[in-house]
Design an enzyme around this catalytic site. Structure first.
Site, PDB file in Angstrom:
ATOM      1  N   ARG A  47       0.569  -1.360   0.033  1.00 42.69           N
ATOM      2  CA  ARG A  47      -0.159  -0.054   0.038  1.00 42.69           C
ATOM      3  C   ARG A  47       0.919   1.552   0.165  1.00 42.69           C
ATOM      4  NH1 ARG A  47      -1.669   2.446   4.095  1.00 42.69           N
ATOM      5  NH2 ARG A  47      -2.176   0.486   5.760  1.00 42.69           N
ATOM      6  N   TYR A  99     -15.669  17.108 -15.767  1.00 43.12           N
ATOM      7  CA  TYR A  99     -16.015  15.931 -16.436  1.00 43.12           C
ATOM      8  C   TYR A  99     -16.511  15.837 -15.166  1.00 43.12           C
ATOM      9  CZ  TYR A  99     -14.986  11.185 -15.597  1.00 43.12           C
ATOM     10  OH  TYR A  99     -15.782   9.741 -15.477  1.00 43.12           O
ATOM     11  N   ASP A 171      -6.441  19.128 -15.450  1.00 47.05           N
ATOM     12  CA  ASP A 171      -6.278  17.281 -15.587  1.00 47.05           C
ATOM     13  C   ASP A 171      -5.862  17.468 -17.226  1.00 47.05           C
ATOM     14  OD1 ASP A 171      -7.839  15.181 -17.124  1.00 47.05           O
ATOM     15  OD2 ASP A 171      -9.659  15.340 -15.635  1.00 47.05           O
ATOM     16  N   LYS A 196      -7.943   6.140 -19.763  1.00 49.44           N
ATOM     17  CA  LYS A 196      -8.339   6.202 -20.865  1.00 49.44           C
ATOM     18  C   LYS A 196      -6.659   6.258 -21.779  1.00 49.44           C
ATOM     19  CE  LYS A 196     -11.495   7.868 -18.484  1.00 49.44           C
ATOM     20  NZ  LYS A 196     -11.694   8.392 -18.125  1.00 49.44           N
TER      21      LYS A 196
HETATM   22  C1  LIG Z   1     -12.498   9.437 -17.468  1.00 48.97           C
HETATM   23  C2  LIG Z   1     -11.837  10.939 -16.290  1.00 48.97           C
HETATM   24  C3  LIG Z   1     -11.301  10.562 -15.690  1.00 48.97           C
HETATM   25  C4  LIG Z   1     -12.043  10.021 -14.028  1.00 48.97           C
HETATM   26  O1  LIG Z   1     -11.281   8.988 -14.185  1.00 48.97           O
HETATM   27  P1  LIG Z   1     -11.595   7.853 -14.141  1.00 48.97           P
HETATM   28  O2  LIG Z   1     -10.302   7.012 -14.113  1.00 48.97           O
HETATM   29  O3  LIG Z   1     -12.984   7.144 -14.626  1.00 48.97           O
HETATM   30  O4  LIG Z   1     -11.641   7.088 -12.101  1.00 48.97           O
HETATM   31  C5  LIG Z   1     -11.176  12.430 -14.635  1.00 48.97           C
HETATM   32  N1  LIG Z   1     -10.933  13.429 -15.510  1.00 48.97           N
HETATM   33  C6  LIG Z   1     -11.928  12.836 -17.438  1.00 48.97           C
HETATM   34  C7  LIG Z   1     -11.087  14.361 -17.953  1.00 48.97           C
HETATM   35  C8  LIG Z   1     -11.592  11.989 -18.001  1.00 48.97           C
HETATM   36  O5  LIG Z   1     -11.907  11.892 -19.068  1.00 48.97           O
END
Ligand SMILES: *Cc1c(COP(=O)(O)O)cnc(C)c1O
Length: 372
Positions: A47, A99, A171, A196
């Site tokens: 962890r 998001y 982000d 992603k």
């Molecule tokens: C998918 C996404 C998130 C969240 O991520 P998860 O891995 O689904 O928790 C945050 N910001 C953006 C721009 C995203 O596309």
């Protein structure tokens, strides 16, 4: 070293005493310590840290140009850790079209713990300036935004924030460091959902925070990571590093194919409007050109019709599967309002498409069929 080279080599020699070209997966949750509890690599318990996590954190920090990084079990966990590193009563400025998961996390959890927030239009720097308060601690940037692909001028926002002693977070999930490097534009922290494009194959959930400096604030993020416990497994970290080795070339394909699809859609009589920062007609195109090396694989567009017409379009495709999320090698799309559910502000005739790495002619042929 150049980006492509770093993507392939960074982090490989960490926790890899056998000099394997591909480091092994270290599933062990515990590591041998000396009589006084020390381990030469500071490994104790998974962890807290694990060789595969170290490898990925080193890799993503190198790619974003940061000093250090922390990996999480999801993008949301990474975003939450940044806000939990603040104190109750602190104020954050967030894009109104942030998001949707981050909006819900802030409204349903962080607000109850005393975080103050303003969700505003971030395309106008004067508007951001007018929302700064004495307790503003973070300005959150997401560009291109989702799903309208609005563009925020990163350097201008970072300059405004720096002159007010406010931290900026970007982000960078959609553009990835292949297309956009926020830290080089003056931002302090980069946030990722590695579920992603970093994962890239729709089979890993993960997130990361990259920090320009190894400073006190990042120490707080690390405390949330280790003590909050939303950490990725060694297997996921290993797979993520594996995927990241090809990120540069996958993104080139996504950029190229999305450019072709956007041009096709922009010319199609059944399409009312296309939102893609690579199109000259896009309102943010000039700023996007300044701060992006490529325009990414995401496009939103409006069908020339109503709700029912749009639902029919997403139903007619054969190759393009209906799914949320993005960044995989396969092309997917969704009727965005249906996915966002109650409270969605997406137009009823909007479709969001994640353009994949199939041959672009096949993607366009399927779009032709679906648009009818
Ligand atoms: C998918 C996404 C998130 C969240 O991520 P998860 O891995 O689904 O928790 C945050 N910001 C953006 C721009 C995203 O596309």
């Amino acid at each position: 070293m150049k980006f492509e080279t770093l993507a392939i080599h960074a982090g490989l020699d960490i926790g890899n005493p056998s000099k394997a070209i591909i480091p092994p997966i270290s599933p062990s949750t515990i590591f041998e310590i000396d009589e006084e509890g020390r381990n030469p690599d500071d490994l104790h318990y998974t962890r807290l840290q694990n060789p595969n996590r170290q490898q990925f954190e080193h890799l993503i920090a190198a790619l974003e140009g940061g000093e250090t990084a922390a990996a999480f079990s999801s993008g949301i966990a990474a975003g939450t850790a940044i806000l939990q590193a603040l104190d109750p009563g602190d104020h954050v400025i967030i894009p109104e079209d942030v998001y949707a998961g981050n909006r819900m996390m802030i409204k349903k959890i962080m607000t109850r713990w005393g975080l103050e927030s303003d969700f505003i239009d971030m395309t106008d720097v004067d508007n951001i300036d007018s929302h700064i308060k004495p307790n503003t601690k973070i300005i959150w940037i997401e560009t291109p935004s989702n799903p309208l692909m609005r563009i925020t001028d990163i350097a201008a926002v970072a300059e405004l924030a720096n002159s007010n002693n406010i931290r900026t977070v970007a982000d960078n999930t959609w553009p990835t460091p292949v297309n956009q490097l926020p830290l080089a534009l003056g931002v302090d922290l980069v946030l990722h959902s590695t579920s992603k494009y970093f994962g890239g194959h729709s089979d890993i959930l993960g997130g990361a925070v990259v920090s320009k400096k190894e400073d006190d604030f990042f120490e707080r993020v690390l405390t949330v990571q280790k003590m909050g416990g939303s950490v990725p497994s060694p297997h996921d970290c290993w797979l993520l590093s594996r995927s990241t080795r090809t990120l540069s070339y996958r993104m080139r394909g996504h950029n190229e194919h999305a450019g072709k699809v956007a041009a096709f859609l922009a010319d199609h009589p059944k399409v009312e409007d296309v939102f893609y920062p690579g199109l000259e007609s896009h309102t943010g195109h000039e700023i996007a050109k300044k701060q992006m090396k490529g325009f990414g694989g995401m496009i939103s567009f409006l069908v020339d019709g109503d709700y029912d017409d749009t639902i029919k379009v997403v139903g007619r495709a054969k190759l393009i599967k209906r799914a949320t999320s993005l960044g995989g090698v396969e092309t997917t799309w969704e009727h965005r309002r249906s996915s966002e559910g109650d409270g969605s502000v997406s137009p009823e005739n909007m479709i969001r498409i994640s353009v994949g790495l199939e041959h672009p002619d096949d993607i366009i042929e399927d779009l032709e069929r679906a648009l009818g």
